[in-house]
Motif scaffolding. Structure first.
Motif, PDB file in Angstrom:
ATOM      1  N   GLN A  57       2.697  14.955   7.894  1.00 34.67           N
ATOM      2  CA  GLN A  57       2.301  14.924   6.477  1.00 34.67           C
ATOM      3  C   GLN A  57       3.462  14.638   5.559  1.00 34.67           C
ATOM      4  OE1 GLN A  57       0.458  18.493   5.769  1.00 34.67           O
ATOM      5  NE2 GLN A  57      -1.651  17.773   6.472  1.00 34.67           N
ATOM      6  N   THR A  60       4.431  10.886   6.074  1.00 40.31           N
ATOM      7  CA  THR A  60       3.198  10.298   5.140  1.00 40.31           C
ATOM      8  C   THR A  60       3.525  10.310   3.829  1.00 40.31           C
ATOM      9  OG1 THR A  60       1.570  10.620   6.658  1.00 40.31           O
ATOM     10  CG2 THR A  60       0.781   9.967   4.806  1.00 40.31           C
ATOM     11  N   LEU A  61       3.889  11.357   3.262  1.00 39.92           N
ATOM     12  CA  LEU A  61       4.275  11.620   2.011  1.00 39.92           C
ATOM     13  C   LEU A  61       5.646  10.804   1.452  1.00 39.92           C
ATOM     14  CD1 LEU A  61       3.617  15.431   1.279  1.00 39.92           C
ATOM     15  CD2 LEU A  61       2.368  13.744   0.208  1.00 39.92           C
ATOM     16  N   ARG A  63       6.652   8.012   3.006  1.00 39.18           N
ATOM     17  CA  ARG A  63       6.192   6.557   2.933  1.00 39.18           C
ATOM     18  C   ARG A  63       5.364   6.327   1.654  1.00 39.18           C
ATOM     19  NH1 ARG A  63       4.786   7.624   8.448  1.00 39.18           N
ATOM     20  NH2 ARG A  63       2.594   7.735   7.660  1.00 39.18           N
ATOM     21  N   ASP A  64       4.592   7.223   1.192  1.00 36.91           N
ATOM     22  CA  ASP A  64       3.911   7.133  -0.008  1.00 36.91           C
ATOM     23  C   ASP A  64       4.726   7.012  -1.199  1.00 36.91           C
ATOM     24  OD1 ASP A  64       1.627   7.067   1.267  1.00 36.91           O
ATOM     25  OD2 ASP A  64       0.948   9.101   0.701  1.00 36.91           O
ATOM     26  N   ALA A  65       5.740   7.861  -1.200  1.00 41.30           N
ATOM     27  CA  ALA A  65       6.861   8.063  -2.254  1.00 41.30           C
ATOM     28  C   ALA A  65       7.531   6.873  -2.374  1.00 41.30           C
ATOM     29  CB  ALA A  65       7.606   9.291  -2.183  1.00 41.30           C
ATOM     30  N   GLY A  67       6.726   4.034  -1.532  1.00 43.14           N
ATOM     31  CA  GLY A  67       5.724   2.808  -2.064  1.00 43.14           C
ATOM     32  C   GLY A  67       5.601   3.031  -3.314  1.00 43.14           C
ATOM     33  N   LEU A  68       5.409   4.205  -4.020  1.00 46.30           N
ATOM     34  CA  LEU A  68       5.063   4.277  -5.293  1.00 46.30           C
ATOM     35  C   LEU A  68       6.614   3.891  -6.251  1.00 46.30           C
ATOM     36  CD1 LEU A  68       3.186   7.926  -5.178  1.00 46.30           C
ATOM     37  CD2 LEU A  68       2.434   5.462  -6.252  1.00 46.30           C
ATOM     38  N   ARG A  69       7.780   4.179  -5.547  1.00 47.21           N
ATOM     39  CA  ARG A  69       8.942   3.681  -6.243  1.00 47.21           C
ATOM     40  C   ARG A  69       8.840   2.407  -6.359  1.00 47.21           C
ATOM     41  NH1 ARG A  69      11.266   8.220  -3.214  1.00 47.21           N
ATOM     42  NH2 ARG A  69      11.912   9.810  -4.584  1.00 47.21           N
ATOM     43  N   LYS A  70       8.684   1.579  -5.322  1.00 43.48           N
ATOM     44  CA  LYS A  70       8.692   0.132  -5.302  1.00 43.48           C
ATOM     45  C   LYS A  70       7.478  -0.134  -6.398  1.00 43.48           C
ATOM     46  CE  LYS A  70       9.729  -0.947  -0.602  1.00 43.48           C
ATOM     47  NZ  LYS A  70       9.410  -1.341   0.923  1.00 43.48           N
TER      48      LYS A  70
END
Length: 147
Positions: A57, A60-61, A63-65, A67-70
């Motif tokens: 988890q 995953t978090l 990777r999500d962070a 992506g959100l920064r990009k």
């Protein structure tokens, strides 16, 4: 010697009973410690599974962070570009509003005519109310100004 044999057999009997009790207590302690060990192993396995789940988890978090920064960087760039366009449009609009149409006088850059300058001068003192004070006698039957 008979008494000695009887005494020895009694001592042996007591010794066998004590050893049997010790073996019985030892086996019960061994069983309880085995159960405690099994419980501890189950707890360890549960904690390892939980640790693995949390690690996945967390990955995953992360990777999500990323992506959100990009996405945030992209949106910031788009907002900066939009701000530049808006500033350019505002500057063009201000320039268009400041420039008079062709054939019209440019009041911002030309001096005022003498008649307009005369209107801007303070008026000389005229009449009874020169200081700008309101009339003190106002009531029923008072004469109207200029009558």
């Amino acid at each position: 010697m008979n008494t000695f044999k009887a005494l020895l057999s009694n001592v042996l009997l007591i010794l066998v009973l004590v050893m049997g009790a010790a073996l019985l207590l030892g086996s019960r302690m061994l069983e309880s410690r085995g159960k405690a060990l099994a419980t501890a192993n189950e707890t360890i396995n549960t904690l390892q599974q939980t640790n693995q789940l949390q690690a996945s988890q967390l990955a995953t978090l992360l990777r999500d962070a990323a992506g959100l920064r990009k996405l945030l960087d992209t949106q910031n760039a788009a907002l900066a570009e939009l701000d530049q366009q808006q500033r350019k449009t505002a500057d063009e609009l201000q320039q268009a509003l400041a420039t008079p149409p062709a054939g019209r006088p440019d009041c911002a850059r030309e001096p005022l005519p003498d008649a307009a300058l005369r209107l801007l001068q303070p008026a000389p003192n005229r009449g009874a109310n020169a200081a700008g004070k309101a009339a003190t006698t106002a009531g029923t039957g008072a004469p109207l100004p200029g009558a």
